[in-house]
Design a protein around this motif. Sequence first.
Motif, mmCIF file in Angstrom:
data_model
loop_
_atom_site.group_PDB
_atom_site.id
_atom_site.type_symbol
_atom_site.label_atom_id
_atom_site.label_comp_id
_atom_site.label_asym_id
_atom_site.label_seq_id
_atom_site.Cartn_x
_atom_site.Cartn_y
_atom_site.Cartn_z
ATOM 1 N N ASP A 30 -8.534 50.771 14.166
ATOM 2 C CA ASP A 30 -7.811 49.807 14.990
ATOM 3 C C ASP A 30 -7.123 48.747 14.112
ATOM 4 O O ASP A 30 -7.483 47.573 14.153
ATOM 5 C CB ASP A 30 -8.754 49.173 16.009
ATOM 6 C CG ASP A 30 -9.999 48.562 15.391
ATOM 7 O OD1 ASP A 30 -10.302 48.865 14.229
ATOM 8 O OD2 ASP A 30 -10.675 47.765 16.074
ATOM 9 N N SER B 210 0.389 44.680 23.397
ATOM 10 C CA SER B 210 -0.765 45.538 23.688
ATOM 11 C C SER B 210 -0.406 46.443 24.865
ATOM 12 O O SER B 210 0.504 46.123 25.639
ATOM 13 C CB SER B 210 -1.935 44.620 24.045
ATOM 14 O OG SER B 210 -2.824 45.228 24.937
ATOM 15 N N THR C 126 -3.063 34.657 24.003
ATOM 16 C CA THR C 126 -1.642 34.911 23.768
ATOM 17 C C THR C 126 -0.766 33.711 24.110
ATOM 18 O O THR C 126 -1.264 32.660 24.552
ATOM 19 C CB THR C 126 -1.217 36.171 24.566
ATOM 20 O OG1 THR C 126 -0.007 36.707 24.036
ATOM 21 C CG2 THR C 126 -1.036 35.864 26.052
ATOM 22 N N TRP D 160 -8.119 41.696 21.148
ATOM 23 C CA TRP D 160 -6.929 42.540 21.275
ATOM 24 C C TRP D 160 -7.266 43.827 22.015
ATOM 25 O O TRP D 160 -8.294 44.451 21.739
ATOM 26 C CB TRP D 160 -6.399 42.865 19.861
ATOM 27 C CG TRP D 160 -5.163 43.696 19.866
ATOM 28 C CD1 TRP D 160 -5.065 45.028 19.551
ATOM 29 C CD2 TRP D 160 -3.838 43.266 20.198
ATOM 30 N NE1 TRP D 160 -3.758 45.442 19.670
ATOM 31 C CE2 TRP D 160 -2.987 44.383 20.069
ATOM 32 C CE3 TRP D 160 -3.293 42.041 20.595
ATOM 33 C CZ2 TRP D 160 -1.610 44.314 20.329
ATOM 34 C CZ3 TRP D 160 -1.923 41.975 20.858
ATOM 35 C CH2 TRP D 160 -1.101 43.091 20.711
ATOM 36 N N VAL E 20 -7.219 50.328 28.795
ATOM 37 C CA VAL E 20 -7.062 49.356 27.715
ATOM 38 C C VAL E 20 -8.458 49.056 27.173
ATOM 39 O O VAL E 20 -9.370 48.784 27.935
ATOM 40 C CB VAL E 20 -6.428 48.038 28.211
ATOM 41 C CG1 VAL E 20 -6.215 47.081 27.043
ATOM 42 C CG2 VAL E 20 -5.123 48.309 28.923
ATOM 43 N N ARG F 249 0.383 39.706 23.826
ATOM 44 C CA ARG F 249 1.125 39.884 22.577
ATOM 45 C C ARG F 249 0.424 39.128 21.467
ATOM 46 O O ARG F 249 -0.219 38.110 21.718
ATOM 47 C CB ARG F 249 2.565 39.382 22.725
ATOM 48 C CG ARG F 249 3.413 40.378 23.464
ATOM 49 C CD ARG F 249 4.809 39.876 23.729
ATOM 50 N NE ARG F 249 5.431 40.782 24.676
ATOM 51 C CZ ARG F 249 6.313 41.728 24.353
ATOM 52 N NH1 ARG F 249 6.732 41.842 23.102
ATOM 53 N NH2 ARG F 249 6.803 42.532 25.275
ATOM 54 N N CYS F 250 0.574 39.630 20.255
ATOM 55 C CA CYS F 250 -0.064 39.007 19.093
ATOM 56 C C CYS F 250 0.843 37.900 18.558
ATOM 57 O O CYS F 250 1.846 38.173 17.888
ATOM 58 C CB CYS F 250 -0.322 40.072 18.029
ATOM 59 S SG CYS F 250 -1.053 39.401 16.516
ATOM 60 N N ARG G 65 -5.870 45.564 15.818
ATOM 61 C CA ARG G 65 -6.914 44.601 16.198
ATOM 62 C C ARG G 65 -7.370 43.799 14.972
ATOM 63 O O ARG G 65 -7.571 42.588 15.041
ATOM 64 C CB ARG G 65 -8.102 45.311 16.847
ATOM 65 C CG ARG G 65 -9.221 44.346 17.294
ATOM 66 C CD ARG G 65 -10.331 45.022 18.088
ATOM 67 N NE ARG G 65 -9.877 45.447 19.400
ATOM 68 C CZ ARG G 65 -9.645 46.705 19.739
ATOM 69 N NH1 ARG G 65 -9.842 47.668 18.855
ATOM 70 N NH2 ARG G 65 -9.215 46.997 20.942
ATOM 71 N N ASP H 136 -6.254 47.756 22.973
ATOM 72 C CA ASP H 136 -5.422 48.874 22.507
ATOM 73 C C ASP H 136 -5.787 50.137 23.271
ATOM 74 O O ASP H 136 -6.555 50.094 24.235
ATOM 75 C CB ASP H 136 -5.539 49.043 20.980
ATOM 76 C CG ASP H 136 -6.924 49.469 20.542
ATOM 77 O OD1 ASP H 136 -7.729 49.897 21.400
ATOM 78 O OD2 ASP H 136 -7.212 49.364 19.338
ATOM 79 N N TYR I 21 -4.777 41.310 14.223
ATOM 80 C CA TYR I 21 -4.873 40.231 15.215
ATOM 81 C C TYR I 21 -6.000 39.278 14.838
ATOM 82 O O TYR I 21 -5.805 38.056 14.757
ATOM 83 C CB TYR I 21 -5.103 40.846 16.602
ATOM 84 C CG TYR I 21 -5.247 39.839 17.740
ATOM 85 C CD1 TYR I 21 -4.167 39.514 18.556
ATOM 86 C CD2 TYR I 21 -6.472 39.227 18.019
ATOM 87 C CE1 TYR I 21 -4.295 38.602 19.607
ATOM 88 C CE2 TYR I 21 -6.614 38.324 19.060
ATOM 89 C CZ TYR I 21 -5.531 38.016 19.856
ATOM 90 O OH TYR I 21 -5.677 37.118 20.886
#
Length: 514
Positions: free
Chosen positions: A421, A378, A346, A413, A466, A384-385, A424, A415, A427
């Motif tokens: 997903d 996330s 990130t 990533w 997560v 963050r993406c 993801r 989630d 990402y």
Amino acid sequence: MYSRVAAYHAQQGHVLEADADGPQRRGQRADRPRNRFPDDFIFGAATAAYQVEGAWDLDGKGESIWDHLLHSGGKITDDGGTGDVAADSYHKFREDVQLLKELNVDVYRFSISWPRILPDGGVDRVNQAGIDYYNKVIDELLAHGIQPMVTMYHWDLPQKLQDLGGWANPVLADYFVDYAELLFEKFGDRVKLWTTFNDPCTFAGGYQGADGKALAPRVDLPGVADYLLARTVLIAHARAFRLYSHRFRHVQKGRVGITLCCTWFEPATSSVEDQRAAETALQFELGLYAHPIFSREGDFPVVVKQQVEAHSKAEGRRRSRLPPLTSHEIAEIRGSADFLGLNHYTTRSVRAGESGRVPSMQHDSGAVTSHLESYPVSPAPWLRCIPWGFRKTLRWVSAQYPGCPIVITENGWGDAGGLHDDMRLTYFSAYLSELLHAINEDGVKVFGYIAWSLLDNLEWIFGYTVRFGLYHVDFEDPDRPRKARASAKFLAEVFRTKQLLPEHFKPSAVASDK
Ligand code: PNW
């Protein structure tokens, strides 16, 4: 160093495009479609022992600092989860190798649990059952045509060594080198890719505070113990690398590197102060570890030495909290890697200014970091993406340490855990696009990409709240069944074809080098 490495790889038929006159020269385009990876690029998926193995006290394994912390009473992780059973890869590794096959990976990056092999940390007591377990994992991978890539240390220190002060105690380098030697002896006939340490910058967090979010071992000595740790880890790494070169390399013919984490730090404004603060933040995060190993001159970055020294003096200390490296140590550490493993997730925004406790590394850095609010976040709030930060990171690293072969050892990533997903997948396609731009347009020498993570696992202090897995794991079911997510199917195609389809290949927000 790099010419020797390049010659070695040429002789081995490896991927590294270290030939300065080749099409990979920085600033030149490769002569293949821009959405294609080099033919000999390697793809993989990663895990770490404490996060997936379980079997925390089976067959003679000793206690690690993570066992110790998560058994210390009360709810330590967000959901009270521990790594006692985790994804049970200790028993299910054969099934995991099947998943890796399905994913079309070239390599599996996993870590060895130090206390599973050396329950007390030292080689005076070797746990044969631990050796047997990793022999089975390695043999199963090779039987399926998958290369093992072993991380020697992914944060699960034997508790007995923590009782000596952990990485703040320089004697840990001796223990690490003995452990590394044992690993080379037992597994080096089949393991050709090693990284000594995973992300010391992040596990130093275990020495920067003792609050509810802190990693193990929760030593509350920021700005002091974390710098002692950096020095011990660098010396341990370099001595393990030199040992490999002297005793094992000519027979085993493998490569030894280190994995470091690099968040991209984007200046909040175009002011000189913010730009300088962002650069300094990179030097405190990555440069503290990478500069001694990969720069031409070696030693800690000048800006880090100066700022810690100045703050230390202002606090009334007689010497810097950052312990200096001797000229012998500088020489031993400089050039002590065949490649740099990079974990990148990130990007954060940076302003010049003071923040953090006094003393602390954060305060020493003179950089105040914050989220870039407009990007998808996330459930792990640090993540963050922000795909363009990946290309900028690679360009920065390759400019700082020219010619250094890079492998992406983690990118992924987190989630909440569903099978569909989409985020993801978004990402991965965006980050892989930026990686392609960096390789094919900027000429950054990246020879592989390893996704984090093969499986849902114990996400340290976040517990199981997560999920980073390409495969979903049902932690309610004693059998811990695995199920492919949409992103697993997507990556399996990318890994098989070594390209992104046009619909997944995104233009970069970063201008190409001319
Ligand atoms: C890595 N950050 O840690 C670790 O190597 C993995 O074990 C972990 O599961 C994975 O990333 C996902 O968290 C990081 O704050 C933790 O930038 C935090 C950061 C970076 C890496």
